[in-house]
Motif scaffolding. Structure first.
Motif, PDB file in Angstrom:
ATOM      1  N   LYS A 126       0.826  -1.214   0.000  1.00 53.23           N
ATOM      2  CA  LYS A 126       0.000   0.000   0.000  1.00 53.23           C
ATOM      3  C   LYS A 126       0.856   1.258   0.000  1.00 53.23           C
ATOM      4  N   ILE A 127       2.047   1.188   0.588  1.00 56.09           N
ATOM      5  CA  ILE A 127       2.958   2.339   0.543  1.00 56.09           C
ATOM      6  C   ILE A 127       3.476   2.523  -0.887  1.00 56.09           C
ATOM      7  N   LEU A 128       3.850   1.407  -1.533  1.00 58.07           N
ATOM      8  CA  LEU A 128       4.352   1.486  -2.908  1.00 58.07           C
ATOM      9  C   LEU A 128       3.287   2.057  -3.840  1.00 58.07           C
ATOM     10  N   VAL A 129       2.034   1.628  -3.670  1.00 56.36           N
ATOM     11  CA  VAL A 129       0.948   2.128  -4.514  1.00 56.36           C
ATOM     12  C   VAL A 129       0.680   3.606  -4.213  1.00 56.36           C
ATOM     13  N   ALA A 130       0.640   3.949  -2.908  1.00 53.50           N
ATOM     14  CA  ALA A 130       0.313   5.328  -2.506  1.00 53.50           C
ATOM     15  C   ALA A 130       1.312   6.330  -3.075  1.00 53.50           C
ATOM     16  N   PHE A 131       2.572   5.920  -3.213  1.00 51.41           N
ATOM     17  CA  PHE A 131       3.571   6.841  -3.762  1.00 51.41           C
ATOM     18  C   PHE A 131       3.809   6.599  -5.249  1.00 51.41           C
ATOM     19  N   GLY A 132       3.662   5.346  -5.705  1.00 47.06           N
ATOM     20  CA  GLY A 132       3.924   5.007  -7.104  1.00 47.06           C
ATOM     21  C   GLY A 132       2.997   5.739  -8.061  1.00 47.06           C
ATOM     22  N   ILE A 133       1.706   5.842  -7.698  1.00 44.29           N
ATOM     23  CA  ILE A 133       0.730   6.474  -8.597  1.00 44.29           C
ATOM     24  C   ILE A 133       1.027   7.971  -8.796  1.00 44.29           C
ATOM     25  N   PRO A 134       1.136   8.779  -7.707  1.00 47.81           N
ATOM     26  CA  PRO A 134       1.447  10.202  -7.952  1.00 47.81           C
ATOM     27  C   PRO A 134       2.818  10.409  -8.606  1.00 47.81           C
ATOM     28  N   LEU A 135       3.794   9.567  -8.269  1.00 53.90           N
ATOM     29  CA  LEU A 135       5.123   9.729  -8.885  1.00 53.90           C
ATOM     30  C   LEU A 135       5.061   9.478 -10.391  1.00 53.90           C
ATOM     31  N   THR A 136       4.334   8.432 -10.807  1.00 57.89           N
ATOM     32  CA  THR A 136       4.198   8.141 -12.234  1.00 57.89           C
ATOM     33  C   THR A 136       3.483   9.295 -12.944  1.00 57.89           C
ATOM     34  N   PHE A 137       2.405   9.772 -12.319  1.00 55.93           N
ATOM     35  CA  PHE A 137       1.626  10.868 -12.884  1.00 55.93           C
ATOM     36  C   PHE A 137       2.491  12.122 -13.072  1.00 55.93           C
ATOM     37  N   LEU A 138       3.264  12.475 -12.037  1.00 52.86           N
ATOM     38  CA  LEU A 138       4.111  13.670 -12.120  1.00 52.86           C
ATOM     39  C   LEU A 138       5.231  13.490 -13.131  1.00 52.86           C
ATOM     40  N   ARG A 139       5.741  12.233 -13.263  1.00 54.55           N
ATOM     41  CA  ARG A 139       6.804  11.989 -14.233  1.00 54.55           C
ATOM     42  C   ARG A 139       6.282  12.104 -15.663  1.00 54.55           C
ATOM     43  N   VAL A 140       4.998  11.773 -15.859  1.00 56.68           N
ATOM     44  CA  VAL A 140       4.387  11.973 -17.181  1.00 56.68           C
ATOM     45  C   VAL A 140       4.255  13.480 -17.459  1.00 56.68           C
ATOM     46  N   LEU A 141       3.898  14.250 -16.423  1.00 55.70           N
ATOM     47  CA  LEU A 141       3.771  15.712 -16.565  1.00 55.70           C
ATOM     48  C   LEU A 141       5.119  16.377 -16.806  1.00 55.70           C
ATOM     49  N   THR A 142       6.160  15.859 -16.140  1.00 56.64           N
ATOM     50  CA  THR A 142       7.520  16.407 -16.294  1.00 56.64           C
ATOM     51  C   THR A 142       8.405  15.298 -16.862  1.00 56.64           C
ATOM     52  N   PRO A 143       8.311  15.065 -18.180  1.00 59.44           N
ATOM     53  CA  PRO A 143       8.969  13.875 -18.740  1.00 59.44           C
ATOM     54  C   PRO A 143      10.493  13.962 -18.716  1.00 59.44           C
ATOM     55  N   LEU A 144      11.102  12.777 -18.730  1.00 58.29           N
ATOM     56  CA  LEU A 144      12.544  12.698 -18.887  1.00 58.29           C
ATOM     57  C   LEU A 144      12.856  12.949 -20.357  1.00 58.29           C
ATOM     58  N   GLU A 145      14.120  13.054 -20.681  1.00 59.19           N
ATOM     59  CA  GLU A 145      14.552  13.304 -22.066  1.00 59.19           C
ATOM     60  C   GLU A 145      15.243  12.057 -22.585  1.00 59.19           C
ATOM     61  N   PRO A 146      14.748  11.300 -23.564  1.00 58.70           N
ATOM     62  CA  PRO A 146      13.437  11.362 -24.203  1.00 58.70           C
ATOM     63  C   PRO A 146      12.334  10.825 -23.282  1.00 58.70           C
ATOM     64  N   TRP A 147      11.073  11.069 -23.600  1.00 63.71           N
ATOM     65  CA  TRP A 147       9.960  10.748 -22.699  1.00 63.71           C
ATOM     66  C   TRP A 147       9.870   9.259 -22.384  1.00 63.71           C
ATOM     67  N   TRP A 148      10.244   8.377 -23.353  1.00 60.61           N
ATOM     68  CA  TRP A 148      10.085   6.929 -23.119  1.00 60.61           C
ATOM     69  C   TRP A 148      11.166   6.366 -22.198  1.00 60.61           C
ATOM     70  N   ASP A 149      12.099   7.236 -21.776  1.00 62.12           N
ATOM     71  CA  ASP A 149      13.155   6.786 -20.867  1.00 62.12           C
ATOM     72  C   ASP A 149      12.573   6.254 -19.554  1.00 62.12           C
ATOM     73  N   MET A 150      11.404   6.806 -19.123  1.00 59.73           N
ATOM     74  CA  MET A 150      10.789   6.334 -17.876  1.00 59.73           C
ATOM     75  C   MET A 150      10.344   4.871 -18.011  1.00 59.73           C
ATOM     76  N   LEU A 151       9.841   4.520 -19.213  1.00 60.57           N
ATOM     77  CA  LEU A 151       9.390   3.142 -19.437  1.00 60.57           C
ATOM     78  C   LEU A 151      10.589   2.192 -19.464  1.00 60.57           C
ATOM     79  N   VAL A 152      11.659   2.605 -20.151  1.00 60.04           N
ATOM     80  CA  VAL A 152      12.863   1.777 -20.234  1.00 60.04           C
ATOM     81  C   VAL A 152      13.434   1.576 -18.825  1.00 60.04           C
ATOM     82  N   GLY A 153      13.513   2.675 -18.054  1.00 56.39           N
ATOM     83  CA  GLY A 153      14.037   2.601 -16.687  1.00 56.39           C
ATOM     84  C   GLY A 153      13.204   1.675 -15.814  1.00 56.39           C
ATOM     85  N   GLY A 154      11.882   1.828 -15.891  1.00 52.19           N
ATOM     86  CA  GLY A 154      10.981   1.009 -15.082  1.00 52.19           C
ATOM     87  C   GLY A 154      11.105  -0.473 -15.416  1.00 52.19           C
TER      88      GLY A 154
END
Ligand SMILES: [Zn+2]
Length: 247
Positions: A126-154
């Protein structure tokens, strides 16, 4: 102004750090975060308002319960201080921005799971979910360079730890695997890679210092937390330094 904001953020970090200590040490036991109010585990003396002031009350009371004089231990005040210091470092790195929100959530996630992993060897879903969801959402709003880097990293973080867990036949906890999915999404491939190398070295160092025997369980979240935060704040510098040493 920076110094005034820093002092304010430091105090804010201390209070939140204190709350995270409560969350990390109560939730895994199935206890409520709100009640009973904070009390001495030994004599059940309920802490008054000034005894709840993080770190400062600890110093004034010399780290002991006011009633029964039982020592509290330094672990929780250290976690409060670390939260506050990291909150200020994040502010100095990112100023007021979406990235600062990501940094504060990232630090908060680590504070809670380090407490629960050290106290109970548990990283709660529940801690992972409680923080994972807003973190993912904010990372989509402030993308890495290039944007798909978050998917590769994950995928990289999750996949590598899953592989280690399978190969070591359960030597790696499920919480660590899911945690690295979130770390990968926040950091992207390069910094995730650096964080894993740092976490492995720190984990090895801790195992040697604490003389942990082979096969004996050791909480790995603290090493992951230190490795990931070092990589998040200074990863690119560390990487360049490493390249310069090589070439
Ligand atoms: Zn007491």
């Amino acid at each position: 102004m920076t110094i005034i904001f820093s002092i304010f953020i430091f105090s804010f970090g201390l209070v939140l750090g204190s709350f995270y200590n409560v969350v990390g040490s109560r939730l895994p036991k199935g206890e409520s975060i709100m009640s009973p109010p904070s009390h001495c585990e030994n004599c059940h003396h309920q802490l008054s308002a000034w005894e709840l002031i993080p770190v400062i009350s600890y110093i004034f009371l010399c780290g002991a319960c006011r009633k029964c004089k039982r020592k509290y231990g330094v672990f929780h005040p250290i976690m409060e201080l670390l939260t506050a210091v990291l909150f200020v470092i994040a502010y100095l790195c990112f100023d007021f921005s979406t990235e600062l929100l990501i940094a504060w959530l990232f630090i908060s996630l680590f504070t809670i799971i380090v407490v629960s992993d050290i106290c109970y060897m548990i990283i709660q879903d529940k801690i992972l979910v409680a923080f994972g969801i807003p973190l993912t959402f904010l990372r989509v709003l402030t993308p890495l360079e290039p944007w798909w880097d978050m998917l590769v990293g994950g995928l990289f973080g999750f996949g590598l730890f899953l592989l280690i867990a399978i190969m070591s036949k359960g030597g790696m906890g499920g919480g660590d695997i899911k945690l690295y999915l979130i770390i990968g999404l926040v950091l992207g491939f390069k910094l995730t890679f650096i964080s894993i190398i740092l976490a492995a070295f720190i984990g090895l160092f801790v195992a040697i210092v604490t003389r942990t025997k082979k096969g004996q369980p050791l909480p790995f979240a603290p090493s992951i937390a230190v490795g990931s935060l070092l990589s998040y704040f200074y990863g690119s510098e560390l990487f360049n330094l490493y390249l310069r040493l090589l070439l």
